[in-house]
Design an enzyme around this catalytic site. Structure first.
Site, short mmCIF file in Angstrom:
data_model
loop_
_atom_site.label_atom_id
_atom_site.label_comp_id
_atom_site.label_asym_id
_atom_site.label_seq_id
_atom_site.Cartn_x
_atom_site.Cartn_y
_atom_site.Cartn_z
N GLU B 61 0.83 -1.21 0.00
CA GLU B 61 0.00 0.00 0.00
C GLU B 61 0.86 1.25 0.00
OE1 GLU B 61 0.56 -2.15 2.39
OE2 GLU B 61 -0.50 -1.65 4.26
N CYS B 92 1.86 2.63 7.46
CA CYS B 92 1.01 2.84 6.28
C CYS B 92 -0.27 3.60 6.68
CB CYS B 92 0.68 1.51 5.62
SG CYS B 92 2.16 0.79 4.85
#
Lengths: 175, 175
Positions: B61, B92
């Site tokens: 991600e 993240c």
């Protein structure tokens, strides 16, 4: 294990991080600087470049850590110290934790977004697989002064720009 | 504001993220994949590359977001959806929050390191300057199966390697 840093060393390395922060200010970025150290030597140094790079990850400490990954050919950074002029955010705290950095020395606290002491204590969470020694407030006054000075100049510039636009509109109206 | 995604679209985009995860498995990386979507179109896609890159930030991600920053020429990603096969970690989640992503759809939960639901709820913290809509458990069984299969194969390979070393040592002893 490497020897603990002396107070002189800590102040010296934070001085280098402050010098990085000043570079950011010169090019109009929020003045934040960072240094990664291993065995008493600088491994990497960086300053905030988020606006110039238009990349959400370009915080000073973030870049310094990724550069240290490159220099040391590993995503793990055991026995390293990170020096950063502002308390790391949640994202950077996550990266610090993941890369197994040993010690974080930071300058000014960040009450609105700090992930180390102010909003969360992500580096001390014993549920995670690694904890980091946190040293807060190192040369904090200097780091704060840089940030205040920067935002004061930004406000002054914006005010001047607004005044210029106002005058231009008045002149156009007179024509 | 863009139209909300249909269930078909959600399943379709998570399918693309799962395909990314499979690419990671092929090259021996933990199978995690991610996609960034805007206006019903894929902006970027990526899979976990931490071991190959030796860079602590190369989560799926993470890469997808940075690539979206590049594609959209901005560190801000409003009106975008992130699809990721595993619950994002703290780092993240920090980047997602900072880049102002609108929605996160994730597959399997990560009880040991998840920063969105499991360990922390970083994307819903109203003290921060942006909150993200979280959609958990999308095609979670498939994401979980990929991870289980991968770690089972890793254990099997390690066992075989151990047996081979043992046999080699026995043979050397006989000579």
């Amino acid at each position: 294990m490497s020897a603990p840093l002396t107070t002189d060393q800590v102040n010296y390395f934070m001085g280098l991080a402050l010098a990085e922060a000043r570079k950011a200010a010169v090019i109009g970025e929020v003045p934040i600087g960072a240094i990664v150290v291993q065995d008493g030597q600088v491994v990497s140094h960086a300053f905030n470049l988020r606006e110039h790079m238009q990349d959400g990850s370009q915080h000073a400490e973030y870049q310094a850590i990724i550069e240290a990954n490159r220099q040391l050919h590993s995503w793990r950074l055991p026995e390293t110290q990170l020096f950063v002029t502002l308390e790391p955010c949640i994202m950077c705290a996550g990266l610090i934790q993941q890369t197994r950095i040993t010690d974080v020395y930071y300058g000014a606290a960040d009450p609105k977004a700090g992930g180390v002491t102010s909003m969360y204590e992500l580096l001390s969470d014993t549920r995670l697989n690694h904890q980091v020694n946190v040293h807060a407030g190192v040369r904090a006054d200097e780091a704060s002064a840089l940030l205040k000075q920067f935002f004061k100049a930004v406000r002054k510039r914006k005010k001047a720009e607004k005044r210029a636009r106002h005058l231009a509109a008045e002149n156009t109206g007179q024509k």
